[in-house]
Design a protein around this motif. Sequence first.
Motif, short mmCIF file in Angstrom:
data_model
loop_
_atom_site.label_atom_id
_atom_site.label_comp_id
_atom_site.label_asym_id
_atom_site.label_seq_id
_atom_site.Cartn_x
_atom_site.Cartn_y
_atom_site.Cartn_z
N ARG B 31 8.67 -7.75 -1.55
CA ARG B 31 9.91 -7.07 -1.19
C ARG B 31 11.12 -7.61 -1.95
NH1 ARG B 31 10.63 -4.07 2.98
NH2 ARG B 31 12.69 -5.01 3.22
N ARG B 35 11.00 -6.21 -5.60
CA ARG B 35 11.74 -5.06 -5.05
C ARG B 35 10.81 -3.90 -4.68
NH1 ARG B 35 15.86 -6.18 -2.73
NH2 ARG B 35 16.37 -3.99 -2.61
N THR B 37 9.87 -2.38 -1.79
CA THR B 37 10.24 -2.45 -0.37
C THR B 37 9.45 -1.49 0.50
OG1 THR B 37 12.02 -0.91 -0.84
CG2 THR B 37 12.58 -3.25 -0.85
N GLY B 38 8.43 -0.86 -0.07
CA GLY B 38 7.60 0.03 0.74
C GLY B 38 6.71 -0.74 1.71
N HIS B 40 6.46 -2.87 4.69
CA HIS B 40 7.44 -3.13 5.76
C HIS B 40 7.03 -4.29 6.65
CE1 HIS B 40 8.50 1.41 5.35
NE2 HIS B 40 9.11 0.68 4.44
N ALA B 50 2.19 -3.30 9.89
CA ALA B 50 3.12 -2.57 9.02
C ALA B 50 3.10 -3.11 7.59
CB ALA B 50 4.54 -2.65 9.57
N VAL B 78 1.87 0.37 -1.21
CA VAL B 78 2.02 1.82 -1.07
C VAL B 78 2.59 2.45 -2.33
CG1 VAL B 78 4.35 1.71 -0.04
CG2 VAL B 78 2.84 3.62 0.52
N GLU B 79 3.42 1.70 -3.05
CA GLU B 79 4.00 2.25 -4.28
C GLU B 79 2.93 2.49 -5.34
OE1 GLU B 79 5.26 -0.41 -2.67
OE2 GLU B 79 7.43 -0.25 -2.48
N PHE B 104 8.09 4.24 9.37
CA PHE B 104 8.10 2.79 9.16
C PHE B 104 6.69 2.21 9.13
CE2 PHE B 104 9.14 -1.69 10.00
CZ PHE B 104 10.19 -1.85 9.11
N THR B 106 4.04 3.89 8.25
CA THR B 106 3.19 4.70 7.37
C THR B 106 2.53 3.92 6.23
OG1 THR B 106 4.65 6.53 7.94
CG2 THR B 106 3.13 6.88 6.11
N PRO B 107 3.28 3.11 5.46
CA PRO B 107 2.61 2.40 4.37
C PRO B 107 1.43 1.55 4.86
CG PRO B 107 4.99 2.30 4.09
CD PRO B 107 4.74 2.89 5.46
#
Lengths: 761, 159
Positions: B31, B35, B37-38, B40, B50, B78-79, B104, B106-107
């Motif tokens: 994160r 960067r 940030t997907g 969580h 999460a 997730v990205e 929130f 979902t990933p």
Amino acid sequence: MKAEEFVRGQGQYLADLPDQDCLHVAFVRSPHAHARVGEIRAPESSALIAICTGADLLADISPFRVIAPGHLDYDWYPLAHDRVLFVGEPVAAVVAETPYIAEDLAAEVEVEYDPLDAVTTLDESITGGTVLHAELENNVLFNLPVNEGATADTFAAAHLVVEQEFEYPRQNALPLETRGVLARFDPRDQRYTVFTSTQMPHLIRSALSQILNVNEDDIRVIKPDVGGGFGLKGQLFPEEVVLPALARKLGRPLKWIEDRRESLMAGGHAHEERLHLSAAFDADGNLLATKSLLDGDAGAHSTFPFGAGLDPLTGALNIFGAYRHKASEFTARAFATNKAPAVSYRGVGQIQSVFAVERLMDIAADQLKLDPAELRKLNLYENSEFPVTSPGGNEFDTGSYRETLEIALDRADYTGLRREQETAREEGRLYGIGLATFNEVSGVSIFGYDGASIRIGPDGQVRAFISTGSSGQGHEKVYGRLVAEALGISPELVRVIEGDTDFCPVGAGTYASRSMVTTGNLLESAARELRDKILMIGGLLLSPDDLIPMENAANELRIADGVISLVREPTATVTFEAVAQLAHMKNFDFPLPQELVEAGLECTHYEQHKTVYSNSSAVAAVEIDPDTAQFSIRRCVIIGDCGRIFDSSTVDAQLVGGAAMGLGCALFEHLAYDSNGQILTTSLLDYLVPVSTDIPQIEIGHLETPSTFSANGTKGMGEGGTMAMPAVLANAVADALMDKGRLLNKIPLSEENIFQLLQIS
Amino acid sequence: MTGTTSIGIRVNGEDFEREVEDRLTLADFLRSELRLTGTHLGCEQGSCGACTVLLDGSAIRSCLVFASQLTGAEVTTVEGLANQADLHPLQSAFIKNDALQCGFCTPGFLLTAVEILNETDHADESTIREAISGNICRCTGYQGIVDAIVEVARSGSER
Ligand code: FES
Ligand code: FES
């Protein structure tokens, strides 16, 4: 599209905001439930950029009073003033380069405490041996008696009076995203920008302007994507004050993200209440009068904006609301205790009262020797009786109270279930059937009005600015479609913008399932007004010599899929984009008449909406395992009526998701304290919420009885599923326990509580 | 303060060399350093799911492992699921089946689901319900999530 952003991991929640220039804040929190705060010693470390105590903060803020009707107010400070009143109360804020370092340093701050007696139960608070707020005479934070004595005669003359006390536990809404704040202060224009994970940006701005002593216009509050709120993010929290105040003082942007432990300890408790209910019936089973005392455990403080009375008052105002009766009296009170402050959580007030009322109806049915379904059918309002003014003074718009029950019974095959129960009982199994039916307050405008604004750009791009804010209710999708339909254009052209006080009209925010009722109506009316204007301009382009007046525009012109035509001559057309361009400028050959220029393609509507009432009925069948005291849900049907349905998949999602949350409330959600006021549930291992394997098959259905109080016929739909569960499951469990079930008077329906009932001989 | 370690790690197919604090979790590394940030954080206690990512192909909780231990590892977040334009079939199925509201959780569910589909050929509804029971969703009641994964498992279109 939001959903696509979210599945790609591109959502921007509070913690995801760019923070390269930010310092990080950690809070020092009280380990005591009640103590005098002495000296606070900062660690000697070069990594400590700043520390701010309650006393330090006094220079930068004004004390704040939660002024809500019926409330007793006192000064509130975001950091403990001279005493701490609950475990987890923030005492000081520590600032460092990274969150890790800030947390290390916060742990090293030494605070002297002088512990005091803690008030941890309603009874201790009511007795008042220890008074928590020096400005108040006792621990009463809220007290509202209504219709006192109005039912005495009816009760005295009644054939049957049933009376029972009920308990509902302390719970936490537990949005998966915790709270967080990122605050900036720009010295050039002297403005604050506060990003916060909230449901009500404008109300936060109002509170901040009072506390920070600046104009509302000098504060911009922005709500980024919010990872669930469920009511919890619908009030002001201390951190939302401390960060902007410190950001200004230090001249640096600051960020703080709550961790789960802080959240469970201090980030908003809810629902804890004791209800004492009585109901009077005639010999046929007609409900005559009701009397209710609702006492909420507000924790240490009244919170802004709703105040300590939120749960008991919301429950009391509409108690026994679905049942016809002539007289009602109630008292709603809230008491201060040394626990974290109570805030809102889905089902506010009503989740408790529906549970208690529905239990009481079953107890009455038993004594009247009536089937619980029959007793309810006898007393529920019929569709044809509306509008109704309840004995509590509420105006009910429309509803299908009895009809939803009949449909739910039918869908669940009630007679079949009773037969199954008979067989089960013959085999010695504990099989029970529960019912619950209730109406639900929604669309309430307790704090002012709401606004919606639509602006059409020169290129035909439409922006809708709204005062409510999404935290997963699908606002973008639903409202985009709604505006597009009302305008007669493609939904792709519409963008919904919410949660930014610099752009969005002032409004109260998202709570009490109110958004579709308030914002939905406003957007539709604003879009219609703009559509007529577009039609007029389109008419002028199509037939330049004859200006069709506004009132005739909708009759003489049509717009569909962004194409405008005259009704009398449908082949000649002009596009929505051409109209948008003309309305803005640049057609010198074709000047618009002054009346069309002035209004532009912009329209803002405000309103204070009247409360509307949804209704739901539920049927459940359960079987208890006598060895483990666990029960399994064999059948669960919920039929809801939230008026006109605009987007059925969103309504279904709210009902099913709400029911799952209600299942957690019914079965396990319980914030526990010990007798010293230490909180025992500070992780997801102690505070349980439902996971995929806990959820039974929940069968849902809808009726659509449009509200006559809202122009679009909608009613709120976010909470019915939640409220149904504790009531319907409690009744089913009580029924399974037969005689012993009569004493079932508390939530959660945990193994421990059921085991106790099984032990009764 | 703790020490630092230099690591080489492959994330979503790209190699990164970084000097990291020993106590930095993988989640915080992804994160704040990358960067991404997907991923969580819902609890940082290992109990909400999460923060689930794939570490060398297995779904793990990135709040519970330290980045400093992961030299040579390969991580998918997730990205890394979608191509620029095309969503992963699970991502499309989540949208279609109303498997998300606030998004929130979902990933974490998506990466848990990728593992389920990789490990089992014909996962049925009850297997899937069981396999996702370590992830919390507060919004949906799980039905849409289960339906979405079942749909992709049936179509066998997982990559
Ligand atoms: S954040 Fe890692 S499991 Fe919850
Ligand atoms: S969609 Fe909100 S937590 Fe799952």
